[in-house]
Design an enzyme around this catalytic site. Structure first.
Site, PDB file in Angstrom:
ATOM      1  N   PRO A 156       6.567 -87.648 -23.822  1.00 58.98           N
ATOM      2  CA  PRO A 156       7.471 -88.281 -24.797  1.00 58.98           C
ATOM      3  C   PRO A 156       7.357 -89.790 -24.664  1.00 58.98           C
ATOM      4  CG  PRO A 156       8.718 -87.432 -22.908  1.00 58.98           C
ATOM      5  CD  PRO A 156       7.288 -87.003 -22.721  1.00 58.98           C
ATOM      6  N   MET A 157       7.150 -90.479 -25.766  1.00 63.33           N
ATOM      7  CA  MET A 157       7.043 -91.944 -25.694  1.00 63.33           C
ATOM      8  C   MET A 157       7.776 -92.566 -26.882  1.00 63.33           C
ATOM      9  SD  MET A 157       3.162 -92.454 -24.237  1.00 63.33           S
ATOM     10  CE  MET A 157       2.409 -91.152 -25.204  1.00 63.33           C
ATOM     11  N   LEU A 158       8.854 -93.281 -26.530  1.00 65.95           N
ATOM     12  CA  LEU A 158       9.718 -93.905 -27.522  1.00 65.95           C
ATOM     13  C   LEU A 158       8.913 -94.845 -28.399  1.00 65.95           C
ATOM     14  CD1 LEU A 158      12.729 -93.489 -27.850  1.00 65.95           C
ATOM     15  CD2 LEU A 158      13.122 -95.538 -26.482  1.00 65.95           C
ATOM     16  N   CYS A 186      14.079 -92.043 -17.437  1.00 69.53           N
ATOM     17  CA  CYS A 186      13.953 -93.337 -18.105  1.00 69.53           C
ATOM     18  C   CYS A 186      14.826 -94.378 -17.409  1.00 69.53           C
ATOM     19  CB  CYS A 186      14.368 -93.205 -19.574  1.00 69.53           C
ATOM     20  SG  CYS A 186      14.298 -94.786 -20.414  1.00 69.53           S
ATOM     21  N   HIS A 223       7.312 -87.289 -13.038  1.00 70.84           N
ATOM     22  CA  HIS A 223       6.550 -88.539 -13.070  1.00 70.84           C
ATOM     23  C   HIS A 223       6.468 -88.988 -11.611  1.00 70.84           C
ATOM     24  CE1 HIS A 223       6.159 -92.874 -14.904  1.00 70.84           C
ATOM     25  NE2 HIS A 223       5.214 -92.589 -14.036  1.00 70.84           N
ATOM     26  N   GLY A 283       1.901 -89.143 -14.792  1.00 68.91           N
ATOM     27  CA  GLY A 283       1.760 -90.494 -14.260  1.00 68.91           C
ATOM     28  C   GLY A 283       0.326 -90.847 -13.921  1.00 68.91           C
ATOM     29  N   GLY A 284      -0.258 -91.756 -14.716  1.00 72.52           N
ATOM     30  CA  GLY A 284      -1.557 -92.328 -14.363  1.00 72.52           C
ATOM     31  C   GLY A 284      -2.754 -91.418 -14.535  1.00 72.52           C
TER      32      GLY A 284
END
Ligand SMILES: Cc1cc2nc3c(=O)[nH]c(=O)nc-3n(C[C@H](O)[C@H](O)[C@H](O)COP(=O)(O)O)c2cc1C
Length: 328
Positions: free
Chosen positions: A13-15, A95, A166, A207-208
């Site tokens: 998910p990315m705002l 977040c 994450h 993550g990454g």
């Protein structure tokens, strides 16, 4: 065919990034990747004026990510989401932004395991679709393995359906959300340890991760991988996902074909007053690494915002990338 859990590969998910246009575009490249909405707050859903739950049918499998910490409000949102057709609900416990902390949700909830568990329990009681949680490995000085396990224990007690971790902690004070995605070091081993200690719990790592080879390495220890920025910046990586991770082999569309498949969608959306740039901004990276990729990006950036811009702008931009000069 082997049955894989849907969380085996997901796009984070990315705002402001994974909106419905972005998800439609991503779906053209993978049938199996699980797609997430941006985080939507309970306040927006319950009291906002916009259509915060809208999506296109083609986007499935699709997860709604909720931001909130009131079990009653979260349950009500979960009910609306299930009714609307979402396949899964995910609660954001990762977040770190100030705005989110003021609303008492996101990563600061890691310090409130009972509240998180009550929220998950309330949503699970309200709907039949899976309810999962996305979290970090710690916050501020509270970064011991025991701290993480306290949260996980409370979630296992309420039968959370999966956990996405994450693999870095968040600093709630002093770092911006962007810095919080890079500065705290990644600790994949901690997530592997979690899976060893909770073998029954479905756990995905985030993550990454930049390649499907890396994804496959994680999948030897875990149930799923979630990629965010790499997919957004280099979306064609998705075209390899079904073959590499779901053992489903079919002729994958070329990059040009993907863009051509997007054109009818663009026409349909423009007829509903969407502006072209809102769709094409998600596609800028599709030709990454190829001759003409810069010209594609530049042409779109300079022309997609103009009044009346339509599919012909996309076709003209695509013509900047020679079609038969590469083998995907
Ligand atoms: C622009 C942007 C917006 C983000 N918005 C959210 C969000 O709404 N909810 C969430 O849980 N994580 C959000 N994240 C974090 C990502 O989901 C992911 O955890 C993070 O980018 C690390 O994964 P990656 O290294 O594969 O990008 C966002 C990340 C970016 C880059």
């Amino acid at each position: 065919m082997t049955h894989y859990p849907s969380a085996r590969f997901s796009v984070a998910p990315m705002l402001d990034w994974t909106d419905r246009h972005c998800r439609y575009f991503h779906r053209l490249m993978s049938r199996h990747a699980q797609l997430y909405t941006e985080m939507v707050t309970t306040g927006a859903i319950l009291y906002g004026k916009g259509d915060y739950l809208g999506f296109n049918e083609q986007e499935h499998p699709l997860v709604l990510q909720l931001g909130g910490s009131d079990p009653v409000a979260l349950a009500e949102c979960a009910i609306r989401a299930e009714r609307q057709g979402y396949g899964e609900i995910n609660l954001n416990v990762g977040c770190p932004s100030d705005r989110v902390q003021n609303g008492m949700f996101g990563a600061c909830l890691m310090a409130e395991p009972k509240r998180v568990a009550d929220s998950v329990a309330a949503m699970k009681a309200a709907v039949n679709i899976p309810v999962t949680v996305k979290t970090r490995i710690g916050i501020d000085e509270q970064d011991s393995y025991g701290f993480l396990c306290t949260l996980v224990n409370s979630l296992v007690d309420v039968k959370v359906d999966a956990l996405i971790v994450h693999a870095r902690k968040a600093w709630l004070k002093g770092l911006s959300p962007k810095q919080n995605r890079d500065v705290p070091p990644l600790d994949y081993e901690r997530v592997y340890q979690l899976k060893r200690d909770y073998p029954e719990l479905t756990i995905a790592i985030n993550g990454g991760i930049k390649t499907l080879a890396e994804a496959n390495t994680h999948l030897r220890q875990l149930d799923g991988v979630m990629l965010g920025r790499e997919v957004y910046q280099n979306p064609y990586i998705l075209a390899q996902v079904d073959g590499a991770l779901f053992d489903e082999h079919y002729q994958i569309p070329s990059r040009h074909e993907v863009v051509r498949q997007l054109l009818p969608y663009i026409e349909q959306q423009l007829s509903q007053d969407t502006y072209l740039g809102n769709i094409t901004r998600h596609t800028l990276g599709i030709f990454q690494g190829l001759p003409g990729a810069r010209a594609w990006r530049r042409y779109l950036s300079e022309n997609a915002h103009k009044k009346g811009a339509g599919p012909e702008v996309v076709e003209a931009a695509m013509a900047k990338v020679p079609e038969f000069c590469y083998i995907d």
